[in-house]
Design an enzyme around this catalytic site. Sequence first.
Site, PDB file in Angstrom:
ATOM      1  N   GLY A   1     -10.064   0.300   5.673  1.00 21.77           N
ATOM      2  CA  GLY A   1      -9.139   1.419   5.793  1.00 21.77           C
ATOM      3  C   GLY A   1      -9.807   2.668   5.263  1.00 21.77           C
TER       4      GLY A   1
ATOM      5  N   GLY B   1      -8.295   5.991   5.512  1.00 18.54           N
ATOM      6  CA  GLY B   1      -7.376   7.131   5.450  1.00 18.54           C
ATOM      7  C   GLY B   1      -7.506   7.793   4.090  1.00 18.54           C
TER       8      GLY B   1
ATOM      9  N   LEU C   1      -6.294   7.039   1.105  1.00 20.39           N
ATOM     10  CA  LEU C   1      -6.575   6.130   0.005  1.00 20.39           C
ATOM     11  C   LEU C   1      -8.002   5.589   0.087  1.00 20.39           C
ATOM     12  CD1 LEU C   1      -4.887   5.225  -2.400  1.00 20.39           C
ATOM     13  CD2 LEU C   1      -4.344   3.133  -1.136  1.00 20.39           C
TER      14      LEU C   1
ATOM     15  N   LYS D   1       2.681  -3.078  -1.671  1.00 18.48           N
ATOM     16  CA  LYS D   1       3.898  -2.566  -2.309  1.00 18.48           C
ATOM     17  C   LYS D   1       5.092  -3.494  -2.161  1.00 18.48           C
ATOM     18  CE  LYS D   1       2.773   2.334  -1.660  1.00 18.48           C
ATOM     19  NZ  LYS D   1       3.235   3.601  -1.025  1.00 18.48           N
TER      20      LYS D   1
ATOM     21  N   ALA E   1      -0.269   7.123   6.253  1.00 23.32           N
ATOM     22  CA  ALA E   1       0.223   5.750   6.163  1.00 23.32           C
ATOM     23  C   ALA E   1       1.069   5.551   4.908  1.00 23.32           C
ATOM     24  CB  ALA E   1      -0.946   4.769   6.168  1.00 23.32           C
ATOM     25  N   THR E   2       0.627   6.119   3.791  1.00 24.64           N
ATOM     26  CA  THR E   2       1.368   5.990   2.530  1.00 24.64           C
ATOM     27  C   THR E   2       2.745   6.631   2.646  1.00 24.64           C
ATOM     28  OG1 THR E   2      -0.677   5.973   1.236  1.00 24.64           O
ATOM     29  CG2 THR E   2       1.345   6.544   0.072  1.00 24.64           C
TER      30      THR E   2
ATOM     31  N   GLU F   1       5.046   4.479   4.646  1.00 25.12           N
ATOM     32  CA  GLU F   1       5.531   3.354   3.839  1.00 25.12           C
ATOM     33  C   GLU F   1       6.666   3.806   2.925  1.00 25.12           C
ATOM     34  OE1 GLU F   1       3.099   0.102   2.302  1.00 25.12           O
ATOM     35  OE2 GLU F   1       1.333   1.238   2.927  1.00 25.12           O
TER      36      GLU F   1
ATOM     37  N   HIS G   1      11.252   2.990   2.822  1.00 25.78           N
ATOM     38  CA  HIS G   1      12.115   2.625   1.698  1.00 25.78           C
ATOM     39  C   HIS G   1      13.382   3.464   1.636  1.00 25.78           C
ATOM     40  CE1 HIS G   1       9.485  -0.194  -0.449  1.00 25.78           C
ATOM     41  NE2 HIS G   1       8.469   0.592  -0.127  1.00 25.78           N
TER      42      HIS G   1
END
Length: 327
Positions: free
Chosen positions: A10, A12, A14, A120, A186-187, A190, A194
């Site tokens: 990955g 991105g 992060l 997560k 992406a984060t 995510e 939620h």
Amino acid sequence: MATMKIGILGFGGLGQAAAHILTSKQEMEWVAVADQKGFAYDETGLEVKACQDSYRQQGSVGSLENIGTLSSTSIRDLMRQYPVDGYFLALPNLPNTFMGSVVREFIDAGWQGVLVDALKRTSAMEILLDMREELQAAGITYLTGCGATPGLLTAAATVAAQSYAEIHAVNVTFGVGIANWEAYRATIREDIAHMPGYTVEQAKAMTDEEVAKLLDQTDGILKLENMEHADDLMLELAGICPRDRVSVGGVVDTRNAKKPLSTNVQVTGRTFEGKISTHTFTLGDETSMAANVCGTAFGYLKAGLEFQQRGWSGLLTAADIMPKFVH
């Protein structure tokens, strides 16, 4: 311990932050990286700027001259072709089954080494827990939930719990500041998953334009409460407290680098003398999400490599062991 050859899956926001962190480390050398469209490997070490330029300008690190390969099965191809001691899975876990499917590829390939994630969601971690025996049989040392939360704060809660005879509550509150949400697409998706009224599938399917519209409606702020966060499962597995005594929530500001509030974990319990008290562990506001997530992940990766060298394989969480500091 010899220099550890590390890969990042990955690339991105992060993944790129993780690469930057490794440039200052002497004990770890970044040699492999994969994104959705390709991978790159250089046994002498990858250069962050070159990888970023290739990713941003040409769409993939696979476009790097001499060391890059374009591939629609980049993780599988990289893992099968080149030797790496351990990987940090800086991957978006959308859908919930994605991380499990990646791990399945490692098992099926007969790969042996260390894998660390910053997973997560509780339900996503439960999928990995079902693979414990397979991971052990495959000779893979897998450490899950090793970011900031779950991860750093979960480990802190585990240590803080030792003062008490009984744990009444563990409350994690986080503040994240990001100057530009597009650096962490992406984060952010995510996090949106939620929010009330959104599912993992809906968040994954959102276009960048739809995300931007939602952020316009909230002035760039995402307020998250009672999140499905694997801190609860990890603390329950570690014998700290039942999962229903663990709560996680926070605020994400997608337009300012400054944290909207301080990240902390509070552990409330009863001592053996019968007194009720609360321990609070607060992260410095100057530490970014990337610093807290990636630094922790590599600390656990080092610990995992030590376990691997001793012949131990299987699955552990960040609440089971202490991370090692990477020099």
